[in-house]
Design an enzyme around this catalytic site. Structure first.
Site, PDB file in Angstrom:
ATOM      1  N   ASP A   1       0.818  -1.230   0.000  1.00 34.11           N
ATOM      2  CA  ASP A   1       0.000   0.000   0.000  1.00 34.11           C
ATOM      3  C   ASP A   1       0.844   1.269   0.000  1.00 34.11           C
ATOM      4  O   ASP A   1       0.374   2.328   0.387  1.00 34.11           O
ATOM      5  CB  ASP A   1      -0.928   0.004   1.219  1.00 34.11           C
ATOM      6  CG  ASP A   1      -0.161   0.059   2.534  1.00 34.11           C
ATOM      7  OD1 ASP A   1       1.060  -0.193   2.532  1.00 34.11           O
ATOM      8  OD2 ASP A   1      -0.785   0.337   3.573  1.00 34.11           O
ATOM      9  N   GLU A   2       2.080   1.185  -0.476  1.00 31.95           N
ATOM     10  CA  GLU A   2       3.013   2.312  -0.342  1.00 31.95           C
ATOM     11  C   GLU A   2       3.837   2.451  -1.620  1.00 31.95           C
ATOM     12  O   GLU A   2       4.385   1.470  -2.121  1.00 31.95           O
ATOM     13  CB  GLU A   2       3.915   2.047   0.862  1.00 31.95           C
ATOM     14  CG  GLU A   2       4.853   3.161   1.231  1.00 31.95           C
ATOM     15  CD  GLU A   2       5.684   2.786   2.444  1.00 31.95           C
ATOM     16  OE1 GLU A   2       6.374   3.680   2.952  1.00 31.95           O
ATOM     17  OE2 GLU A   2       5.671   1.607   2.875  1.00 31.95           O
TER      18      GLU A   2
END
Length: 384
Positions: A102-103
């Protein structure tokens, strides 16, 4: 040319994914994790107000927040949504690095003359939310460290630009905990001598920091001064990792073969954790003396825990090895890889098990991958 580096982070990603499916979860304290003896994989901002944090034992989280709702989580769904977000971002930027599920880091250097880096990033973030329904925060600055810290300060659903002349004023008042490479041990060490803010840390001589904490001291000093030359590494998804052994003499020593497979699983699982991957499929391959080859595979919940992967690999070996015939080769492969925030499966494993893996990995990182392991995976001699 001035660098323009963006850090993007999905806000409470696992929680946001669950809320997409069930709007009744909006606005309530929520934990993604598993079992009474498990740990928190992710938690909502409502739960964080009570002191709940990632990697905290579930029982402790429940004591802090008795009304919290706990969901085991669906890593396959999270992976699919992450892939969608990745595709949206990747098609809009020249260089993208996927740091975790998620980054993301984006290198927009030089794009100011065409459009404006901040406006460009805002439109990307808006597109992600519009097409997936997921919230996202970002920060734009001169390097990866400042951008990552900026995103942390901007959350939730924040947008922040930190220009070159603003870097030091932005960093100085923050806690040294905000620097990505400062863990609990380093924080305690520095706190004991009065270093608690980034400004104080930045004013320390780099040589003194290196004497205190080793070779990372100079790197820590650079980050405290807003210096980070690490590039954004173009993203490419890894498909699998594998290993195999071809025997100098064909063998049917089942006990020794099982020891070998257990050791293979442990070494590959350590590689997964080191590179921050989770696997969803285990594949075993055997080749008989007459060159006939058998493969068996099994899907598993996303994990990088070798006690789980070893058990599955041995079960597959039992199913594949059905003839009383010597083997010339055994191979093991993990496929269906995804990046994860955590180094092992937080949905199923206990806090005690996580501590054990972290300790073993620390020893392996320091002394080599063969320094410690389960007895069941050691000492397959090469006499076969």
């Amino acid at each position: 040319m001035n660098r323009a580096i963006v850090h993007m982070d999905m806000d409470t990603f696992f929680v946001s994914c669950e809320r997409l499916l069930n709007s009744k979860l909006n606005g309530i304290p929520l934990i993604i994790g598993g079992g009474d003896r498990g740990v928190v994989a992710s938690c909502s901002y409502e739960a964080r107000k009570f002191g709940v944090r990632s990697a905290m034992p579930i029982r402790m989280a429940q004591r802090l927040c008795p009304d919290v709702k706990i969901i085991k989580g669906d890593h396959e769904m999270y992976s699919k949504l992450s892939h969608t977000v990745t595709e949206i971002i990747q098609e809009k930027v020249p260089v993208m690095e996927k740091a975790s599920i998620d980054e993301f880091y984006l290198d927009l250097s030089g794009m100011d003359k065409f459009y404006g880096c901040y406006q460009w990033t805002q439109e990307i973030a808006s597109t992600v939310t519009r097409e997936t329904g997921l919230p996202i925060s970002f920060a734009l600055s001169t390097n990866k460290t400042v951008s990552k810290i900026g995103t942390s300060e901007a959350k939730p659903v924040g947008r922040l630009e930190i220009k070159e002349h603003e870097v030091k004023p932005f960093l100085n008042p923050l806690s040294i905990r905000k620097i990505p490479m400062v863990g609990d041990a380093t924080f305690r060490l520095l706190s004991r001598i009065g270093i608690r803010t980034i400004q104080t840390l930045s004013e320390m001589p780099a040589e003194v920091l290196e004497q205190m904490i080793g070779k990372n001291g100079t790197e820590l000093w650079k980050k405290a001064n807003g210096i980070d030359e690490n590039p954004v590494v173009p993203y490419s998804e890894r498909k699998s990792i594998s290993t195999e052994r071809t025997f100098s003499t064909d063998t049917m020593d089942v006990t020794a073969l099982r020891v070998l497979i257990s050791g293979m699983a442990e070494q590959l699982a350590y590689q997964l954790r080191k590179e921050k991957w989770l696997t969803s499929t285990v594949v075993i391959k055997i080749r008989y003396a007459n060159f006939d080859t058998e493969t068996k595979q099994c899907r598993v919940s996303y994990t990088s825990a070798d006690h789980t992967l070893s058990r599955v690999a041995l079960d597959l070996f039992n199913k594949a090895y059905t003839r009383r015939m010597r083997l010339r080769l055994v191979g093991l492969r993990f496929t269906g890889l995804v990046h994860g925030l955590h180094q092992m499966n937080l949905f199923e494993d206990t806090a005690e098990m996580i501590s054990l893996y972290q300790s073993m990995d620390h020893i392996k990182n320091r002394f080599g991958s063969q320094a410690v392991g389960r007895a069941s995976g050691f000492d397959f001699d090469n006499k076969h």
